[in-house]
Design an enzyme around this catalytic site. Structure first.
Site, mmCIF file in Angstrom:
data_model
loop_
_atom_site.group_PDB
_atom_site.id
_atom_site.type_symbol
_atom_site.label_atom_id
_atom_site.label_comp_id
_atom_site.label_asym_id
_atom_site.label_seq_id
_atom_site.Cartn_x
_atom_site.Cartn_y
_atom_site.Cartn_z
ATOM 1 N N ALA A 243 0.794 -1.160 -0.106
ATOM 2 C CA ALA A 243 -0.124 -0.125 0.143
ATOM 3 C C ALA A 243 0.788 1.300 0.011
ATOM 4 C CB ALA A 243 -0.724 0.067 1.263
ATOM 5 N N ASP A 244 0.483 2.307 -0.850
ATOM 6 C CA ASP A 244 1.184 3.392 -0.640
ATOM 7 C C ASP A 244 0.492 4.576 0.224
ATOM 8 O OD1 ASP A 244 3.340 3.708 -3.294
ATOM 9 O OD2 ASP A 244 1.814 2.169 -3.489
#
Length: 352
Positions: A243-244
């Site tokens: 996940a960013d």
């Protein structure tokens, strides 16, 4: 020995040019913030943790070679350059959080009774420590994620599906989602790791496949369009992705294509895990629709290695990320603090 996307040697920053992988391994010397911005924006380095580390270390190397005589000037330069680095790729929150923290630290140092040289050294040491801290964080993520998946599998070995690249090449080392796979492999419990190609930039085919082969893990590459068929005909124990940015309600932004994998996993009753350090969690945003989504140049879709593959004149839409709603993250969000259901995330973090 794992791959190193980032090297800090004798106060010099070297970045592995990931545009050349897997055919060529070449390190770029980064000597300034402008050069740091460029390698991030061009995706010569990518992955939310790695972006923050390279951004901060590019600042460190510029400060080391500077000739400041006034601490106020140092603080002004630090705050402005960090703000600039955040613009290189806006979706990942790690660079923004690192910039905010380092700006606050620099402001305090500016007010302390220390010399300019001391101030620069302390800022540099903080940036350098990010490398060590990231590896330790990733190993904890790997252990927690592996423990959750293996407990569900009982005494059977597991088959996992991952998307994009979340390994040593996206971090300071070990990896997040790929760190979970690595941990399971180290325990002798990995039957097969499947990685998607990750069009249009092919991070899975170029980078994840490269890491899996390098680490001698049992692995298979699939096209992005094969995920549903894979889940239908093979016993996939879990999907693990990175996940960013993760919002307060547990929505997550990750590489484009993640959302459709989550939908497919839900349909096939396959647990879906998001693996991310707490530095990727943004409690200032309520939900995923507030996350800024970066759009990339059209030629990343229309060309491969400089060769046109799409019909001239066609319009393109090229978002680099999509948002997976919290309700589709059925396995949990894996952090260095443990594995949490999306609804638990906010309270768990605030309890730390």
């Amino acid at each position: 020995m794992t791959l190193q996307a980032i090297k800090w040697q004798d106060k010099k920053l070297l970045v592995l040019d990931q545009l050349l992988l897997p055919m060529e391994s070449k390190y770029i010397t980064v000597t300034s913030v402008d050069e740091g911005w460029q390698v991030i924006n061009k995706m010569q380095v990518r992955g939310a943790p790695a972006i923050a580390i390279v951004g901060c270390l590019s600042l460190a190397t510029e400060l080391i070679n500077s000739s400041f005589t006034d601490k106020e000037e140092v603080f002004k330069a630090i705050s402005e350059k960090l703000e600039y680095l955040v613009t290189a790729r806006p979706t990942a929150v790690n660079m923004k959080k690192a910039a905010d923290e380092l700006t606050a630290i620099s402001k305090k140092l500016c007010e302390d009774s220390i010399t300019v040289a001391d101030m620069i050294e302390l800022v540099t040491n903080w940036c350098q420590k990010m490398l060590e801290d990231d590896v330790n964080t990733n190993k904890k993520i790997g252990w927690f994620g592996a423990d959750s998946i293996l407990k569900a599998a009982g005494d059977k070995n597991v088959q996992l599906l991952t998307h994009c690249n979340t390994g040593s090449l996206a971090t300071a080392g070990y990896g997040t989602a790929l760190g979970v796979i690595r941990s399971i492999h180290e325990q002798g419990r990995l039957e097969q790791a499947y990685c998607t190609e990750t069009r249009p930039y092919n991070q899975g085919a170029r980078l994840t496949a490269y890491e899996l082969v390098f680490e001698k893990m049992p692995a298979t590459l699939i096209c992005d369009s094969m995920a549903a068929a894979l889940m239908n005909c093979r016993n996939i124990n879990a999907v693990v992705v990175g996940a960013d940015r993760v919002t307060r309600n547990g929505d997550t932004a990750n590489k484009i294509g993640t959302y459709q994998l989550a939908v497919t996993a839900k349909c096939h009753n396959v647990p879906f895990y998001v693996c991310a350090p707490t530095t990727s969690i943004d409690l200032s945003l309520d939900e995923g629709k507030e996350i800024p989504i970066e759009e990339r140049p059209h030629d990343e879709m229309t060309d491969i290695a400089g060769i046109r593959i799409a019909s001239p004149g066609i319009s393109c839409w090229n978002p680099a990320f999509d948002v997976t709603p919290a309700e589709l993250i059925t396995g949990g969000i894996v952090t260095e603090l443990g594995v949490f259901k999306p609804a638990e995330l906010q309270n768990k973090l605030r309890a730390q």
